[in-house]
Design a protein around this motif. Sequence first.
Motif, PDB file in Angstrom:
ATOM      1  N   THR A 245     -16.248 -42.897 131.830  1.00 25.86           N
ATOM      2  CA  THR A 245     -14.813 -43.445 131.916  1.00 25.86           C
ATOM      3  C   THR A 245     -14.765 -44.980 132.167  1.00 25.86           C
ATOM      4  O   THR A 245     -15.820 -45.699 132.482  1.00 25.86           O
ATOM      5  CB  THR A 245     -14.346 -42.801 133.302  1.00 25.86           C
ATOM      6  N   SER A 246     -13.794 -45.649 131.731  1.00 20.29           N
ATOM      7  CA  SER A 246     -13.751 -47.087 131.871  1.00 20.29           C
ATOM      8  C   SER A 246     -12.427 -47.602 132.264  1.00 20.29           C
ATOM      9  O   SER A 246     -11.474 -47.144 131.548  1.00 20.29           O
ATOM     10  CB  SER A 246     -14.110 -47.689 130.263  1.00 20.29           C
ATOM     11  N   GLN A 247     -12.397 -48.649 133.285  1.00 17.97           N
ATOM     12  CA  GLN A 247     -11.241 -49.446 133.498  1.00 17.97           C
ATOM     13  C   GLN A 247     -11.775 -50.759 133.931  1.00 17.97           C
ATOM     14  O   GLN A 247     -13.056 -50.890 134.485  1.00 17.97           O
ATOM     15  CB  GLN A 247     -10.812 -48.564 134.854  1.00 17.97           C
ATOM     16  N   GLU A 248     -10.622 -51.622 133.697  1.00 16.91           N
ATOM     17  CA  GLU A 248     -11.105 -52.991 134.121  1.00 16.91           C
ATOM     18  C   GLU A 248     -11.744 -53.064 135.736  1.00 16.91           C
ATOM     19  O   GLU A 248     -12.497 -53.821 135.859  1.00 16.91           O
ATOM     20  CB  GLU A 248      -9.761 -53.825 133.729  1.00 16.91           C
ATOM     21  N   VAL A 249     -10.974 -52.413 136.489  1.00 12.13           N
ATOM     22  CA  VAL A 249     -11.235 -52.490 137.824  1.00 12.13           C
ATOM     23  C   VAL A 249     -12.452 -51.904 138.386  1.00 12.13           C
ATOM     24  O   VAL A 249     -13.573 -52.233 139.026  1.00 12.13           O
ATOM     25  CB  VAL A 249     -10.172 -52.322 138.940  1.00 12.13           C
ATOM     26  N   GLN A 279     -18.021 -30.774 138.567  1.00 13.19           N
ATOM     27  CA  GLN A 279     -17.429 -32.016 137.776  1.00 13.19           C
ATOM     28  C   GLN A 279     -17.581 -33.237 138.862  1.00 13.19           C
ATOM     29  O   GLN A 279     -17.485 -33.060 139.960  1.00 13.19           O
ATOM     30  CB  GLN A 279     -16.002 -31.767 137.495  1.00 13.19           C
ATOM     31  N   GLN A 280     -18.028 -34.141 138.254  1.00 14.88           N
ATOM     32  CA  GLN A 280     -18.059 -35.634 138.960  1.00 14.88           C
ATOM     33  C   GLN A 280     -17.727 -36.775 137.935  1.00 14.88           C
ATOM     34  O   GLN A 280     -17.971 -36.607 136.614  1.00 14.88           O
ATOM     35  CB  GLN A 280     -19.511 -35.673 139.345  1.00 14.88           C
ATOM     36  N   GLY A 281     -16.828 -37.694 138.470  1.00 17.20           N
ATOM     37  CA  GLY A 281     -16.376 -38.622 137.696  1.00 17.20           C
ATOM     38  C   GLY A 281     -15.685 -39.811 138.505  1.00 17.20           C
ATOM     39  O   GLY A 281     -15.389 -39.439 139.870  1.00 17.20           O
ATOM     40  N   GLU A 282     -15.551 -40.877 138.257  1.00 14.84           N
ATOM     41  CA  GLU A 282     -15.175 -42.181 138.976  1.00 14.84           C
ATOM     42  C   GLU A 282     -13.660 -42.175 138.248  1.00 14.84           C
ATOM     43  O   GLU A 282     -13.589 -42.452 136.950  1.00 14.84           O
ATOM     44  CB  GLU A 282     -15.980 -43.477 138.826  1.00 14.84           C
ATOM     45  N   ASP A 283     -12.725 -42.059 139.238  1.00 15.31           N
ATOM     46  CA  ASP A 283     -11.264 -42.175 138.556  1.00 15.31           C
ATOM     47  C   ASP A 283     -10.916 -43.475 138.848  1.00 15.31           C
ATOM     48  O   ASP A 283     -11.846 -44.582 139.040  1.00 15.31           O
ATOM     49  CB  ASP A 283     -10.259 -41.331 139.491  1.00 15.31           C
ATOM     50  N   TRP A 284      -9.604 -43.828 138.182  1.00 12.24           N
ATOM     51  CA  TRP A 284      -9.321 -45.096 138.239  1.00 12.24           C
ATOM     52  C   TRP A 284      -8.862 -45.702 139.319  1.00 12.24           C
ATOM     53  O   TRP A 284      -8.654 -45.009 140.322  1.00 12.24           O
ATOM     54  CB  TRP A 284      -7.844 -45.360 137.350  1.00 12.24           C
ATOM     55  N   HIS A 285      -9.069 -47.178 139.825  1.00  7.89           N
ATOM     56  CA  HIS A 285      -8.895 -47.724 140.770  1.00  7.89           C
ATOM     57  C   HIS A 285      -7.526 -48.321 141.153  1.00  7.89           C
ATOM     58  O   HIS A 285      -7.088 -49.130 140.156  1.00  7.89           O
ATOM     59  CB  HIS A 285      -9.931 -48.810 141.160  1.00  7.89           C
ATOM     60  N   ALA A 286      -6.914 -48.049 142.257  1.00  6.59           N
ATOM     61  CA  ALA A 286      -5.457 -48.594 142.277  1.00  6.59           C
ATOM     62  C   ALA A 286      -5.736 -50.024 142.966  1.00  6.59           C
ATOM     63  O   ALA A 286      -5.847 -50.269 144.196  1.00  6.59           O
ATOM     64  CB  ALA A 286      -4.735 -47.711 143.271  1.00  6.59           C
ATOM     65  N   ALA A 287      -5.774 -50.949 142.274  1.00  7.22           N
ATOM     66  CA  ALA A 287      -5.756 -52.436 142.691  1.00  7.22           C
ATOM     67  C   ALA A 287      -4.903 -53.620 142.086  1.00  7.22           C
ATOM     68  O   ALA A 287      -5.075 -54.593 142.003  1.00  7.22           O
ATOM     69  CB  ALA A 287      -7.213 -52.830 142.257  1.00  7.22           C
ATOM     70  N   ASN A 319       0.543 -50.551 144.097  1.00  9.90           N
ATOM     71  CA  ASN A 319      -0.541 -49.694 144.624  1.00  9.90           C
ATOM     72  C   ASN A 319      -0.874 -49.509 145.840  1.00  9.90           C
ATOM     73  O   ASN A 319      -1.760 -49.335 146.497  1.00  9.90           O
ATOM     74  CB  ASN A 319      -1.575 -50.013 143.768  1.00  9.90           C
ATOM     75  N   VAL A 320       0.465 -50.020 146.861  1.00  5.83           N
ATOM     76  CA  VAL A 320       0.431 -49.815 148.352  1.00  5.83           C
ATOM     77  C   VAL A 320       1.468 -48.745 148.741  1.00  5.83           C
ATOM     78  O   VAL A 320       2.309 -48.724 148.217  1.00  5.83           O
ATOM     79  CB  VAL A 320       0.776 -51.024 148.697  1.00  5.83           C
ATOM     80  N   TYR A 321       1.044 -47.919 149.364  1.00  2.30           N
ATOM     81  CA  TYR A 321       1.907 -46.574 149.919  1.00  2.30           C
ATOM     82  C   TYR A 321       2.610 -47.064 150.957  1.00  2.30           C
ATOM     83  O   TYR A 321       2.129 -47.870 151.789  1.00  2.30           O
ATOM     84  CB  TYR A 321       1.020 -45.428 150.198  1.00  2.30           C
TER      85      TYR A 321
END
Length: 334
Positions: A245-249, A279-287, A319-321
């Motif tokens: 998985t790929s994301q800029e952050v 299953q294991q994976g790094e999800d997208w980061h809310a930044a 990305n702020v709750y």
Amino acid sequence: MKRILSMIAVLFSTMIIAQTTVTGTVADENNNPIPGANVVVDSMNGTVADFDGNFSISVDQLPPFTVTVSSVGFDTVTLNVTSSNLNFNVTLTESQNLLDEIVISASRIAERLFESPVTIEKFDYQDIAQSTGPDFYSSLEGLKGVQINSGGLFLQQVNTRGFSTVYNNGFVQLVDGMNNEAPGLGFSAGNLLGIHELDIQSVELMPGAASALYGANATKGILFMNSKNPFDFQGVSATYRHGITSQEVAGENDYYDFAFRAANKFSDKFAAKITVSYQQGEDWHAADYRDINSLRGRYIEGVPGFKDPRNFPDYDGVNVYGDIAPLGAFAMTD
């Protein structure tokens, strides 16, 4: 002249010997004829049964060879031709894959798929094996009228009526007849709680309001997930997937998907199975900390340059709750 006639006679007799004729009748289990059944030898030779189920085919091929008899809704039968002028009585049985029984909301009883009075979209284990999505759940988007709302790697929701989010109220998901609604949330958790595709036999989707007969919370649709029966699907099987998985952050991270299934029939009345998946994976980061009220940046009059939007009292980050935050309530780092 006699030699020429002899050669012609030999060639003619050879052609006669190479001609093989096969006849027969095609019927179902109740001995009713099946008109239009396909009788095929190879890609160049074939015929169809007439109104009474009778067929006759002649080919320029010496036995032994095989003849395939098939019809829509029935299992295919292969005939072994060992000599010429054979007559076959072929009995075709109804296909369990094409005419599987399902539970539909119109009557809530078992009915054949082709006899259902409401729209049913079906996705069986053969379709799952041929799907190109990362998992079978995301491949459901290939069904008519289906969209997948994704909230991450392990949170995907089926959208069947054009208005929904990952908080999919009004859509019911049944796993082997049991509602897998997440406790306290009031809606199903999509592929987060369900069956691994290694143990999936079929997925049946009923979109629209017809599913409301299953309850007031099934106004958008209902999804039936049926696992493989250990009586019919025995043995040991395993699957392994690996990706990135790929994301800029978040950067590039490994993704793993492993599953193991074992099933055995101990008698005609008892069978058992076990399925383990990981299953294991790094999800997208809310930044994304930009202010929704001013996505292009915020500034203070008389002060040059843009300022940190998190220092404003009406800050509402992407990305702020939360809604409105007081001054100095956030101490984030980029």
